[in-house]
Write a protein that holds these residues in place. Structure first.
Motif, PDB file in Angstrom:
ATOM      1  N   PHE A  73      75.345  23.821  63.259  1.00 30.48           N
ATOM      2  CA  PHE A  73      76.676  23.988  62.686  1.00 30.48           C
ATOM      3  C   PHE A  73      77.541  22.761  62.983  1.00 30.48           C
ATOM      4  O   PHE A  73      78.200  22.220  62.090  1.00 30.48           O
ATOM      5  N   ALA A  74      77.520  22.309  64.236  1.00 37.27           N
ATOM      6  CA  ALA A  74      78.331  21.149  64.629  1.00 37.27           C
ATOM      7  C   ALA A  74      77.890  19.890  63.879  1.00 37.27           C
ATOM      8  O   ALA A  74      78.733  19.127  63.387  1.00 37.27           O
ATOM      9  N   ILE A  75      76.595  19.668  63.755  1.00 38.59           N
ATOM     10  CA  ILE A  75      76.099  18.496  63.026  1.00 38.59           C
ATOM     11  C   ILE A  75      76.530  18.576  61.564  1.00 38.59           C
ATOM     12  O   ILE A  75      76.975  17.579  60.989  1.00 38.59           O
ATOM     13  N   GLY A  76      76.416  19.750  60.973  1.00 38.76           N
ATOM     14  CA  GLY A  76      76.839  19.919  59.583  1.00 38.76           C
ATOM     15  C   GLY A  76      78.310  19.638  59.378  1.00 38.76           C
ATOM     16  O   GLY A  76      78.711  19.038  58.378  1.00 38.76           O
ATOM     17  N   GLN A  77      79.140  20.058  60.336  1.00 37.03           N
ATOM     18  CA  GLN A  77      80.575  19.796  60.247  1.00 37.03           C
ATOM     19  C   GLN A  77      80.878  18.312  60.413  1.00 37.03           C
ATOM     20  O   GLN A  77      81.675  17.749  59.663  1.00 37.03           O
ATOM     21  N   LEU A  78      80.240  17.681  61.384  1.00 36.13           N
ATOM     22  CA  LEU A  78      80.509  16.268  61.662  1.00 36.13           C
ATOM     23  C   LEU A  78      79.999  15.344  60.563  1.00 36.13           C
ATOM     24  O   LEU A  78      80.590  14.297  60.307  1.00 36.13           O
ATOM     25  N   GLN A  79      78.916  15.723  59.915  1.00 32.96           N
ATOM     26  CA  GLN A  79      78.332  14.884  58.867  1.00 32.96           C
ATOM     27  C   GLN A  79      78.807  15.268  57.471  1.00 32.96           C
ATOM     28  O   GLN A  79      78.351  14.698  56.487  1.00 32.96           O
ATOM     29  N   SER A  80      79.697  16.247  57.371  1.00 30.50           N
ATOM     30  CA  SER A  80      80.307  16.672  56.098  1.00 30.50           C
ATOM     31  C   SER A  80      79.285  17.165  55.075  1.00 30.50           C
ATOM     32  O   SER A  80      79.403  16.881  53.891  1.00 30.50           O
ATOM     33  N   TYR A  81      78.289  17.913  55.541  1.00 28.90           N
ATOM     34  CA  TYR A  81      77.333  18.478  54.590  1.00 28.90           C
ATOM     35  C   TYR A  81      78.006  19.603  53.821  1.00 28.90           C
ATOM     36  O   TYR A  81      78.934  20.236  54.306  1.00 28.90           O
ATOM     37  N   PRO A  82      77.553  19.871  52.609  1.00 31.88           N
ATOM     38  CA  PRO A  82      78.179  20.916  51.792  1.00 31.88           C
ATOM     39  C   PRO A  82      78.142  22.285  52.471  1.00 31.88           C
ATOM     40  O   PRO A  82      77.273  22.561  53.297  1.00 31.88           O
ATOM     41  N   ASP A  83      79.094  23.115  52.083  1.00 30.77           N
ATOM     42  CA  ASP A  83      79.154  24.474  52.619  1.00 30.77           C
ATOM     43  C   ASP A  83      77.896  25.243  52.264  1.00 30.77           C
ATOM     44  O   ASP A  83      77.281  25.013  51.231  1.00 30.77           O
ATOM     45  N   THR A  84      77.547  26.171  53.126  1.00 26.31           N
ATOM     46  CA  THR A  84      76.406  27.029  52.879  1.00 26.31           C
ATOM     47  C   THR A  84      76.637  28.373  53.551  1.00 26.31           C
ATOM     48  O   THR A  84      77.294  28.451  54.587  1.00 26.31           O
ATOM     49  N   PHE A  85      76.119  29.424  52.957  1.00 28.91           N
ATOM     50  CA  PHE A  85      76.223  30.759  53.539  1.00 28.91           C
ATOM     51  C   PHE A  85      75.534  30.805  54.897  1.00 28.91           C
ATOM     52  O   PHE A  85      75.840  31.655  55.720  1.00 28.91           O
TER      53      PHE A  85
END
Length: 143
Positions: A73-85
């Motif tokens: 979750f943190a990596i996804g937030q920091l790298q600005s990956y698209p939202d996902t369920f």
């Protein structure tokens, strides 16, 4: 792995890749989204799976489940990956840790709090439009 945990992990994984609900999930950074392609799409899919599949062990190994999902979750937030369920996995893992972890609950809470504080500082330094008051719900109601 219990059957209900396996089913939950499977359902969240399927919903994470279902276009109509794929964009439902918690978001804290509000950084500008980038649309990954090529290798970044594979990394994004791997992060999504890392936020879903550990739910299969949430009752037996709640700290491991939360650690893997929280890191993804943190990596996804920091790298600005698209939202996902799949980001809903962080909420389910937090609940499972509180419900199923008896011995190390306070220690895990301290580690998670420190990790969340580091994540908010990193998001702020990356230009998140959210201020520290928004990252902390208890602080936002004081002002």
């Amino acid at each position: 792995m219990s059957i209900k945990d396996g089913v939950l992990a499977g359902v969240v994984t399927v919903l994470a890749f279902t276009p109509t609900v794929a964009h439902i999930g918690p978001e804290i950074g509000d950084l500008p989204r980038r649309e990954p392609g090529g290798v970044e799409a594979v990394i994004g899919a791997a992060l999504t799976l890392a936020m879903c599949l550990p739910l299969a062990v949430r009752s037996r190994m709640p700290a491991v489940c939360l650690s893997v999902i929280g890191t993804a979750f943190a990596i996804g937030q920091l790298q600005s990956y698209p939202d996902t369920f799949g980001k809903v996995g962080i909420l389910l893992a937090l609940y499972a840790a509180g419900a199923h972890l008896a011995r190390f609950r306070r220690g895990l809470a301290a580690v998670l709090t420190a990790g969340y504080a580091a994540l908010t500082v990193a998001l702020h330094n990356l230009g998140s439009p959210n201020g520290f008051r928004i990252f902390s719900p208890s602080m936002s109601c004081w002002w």
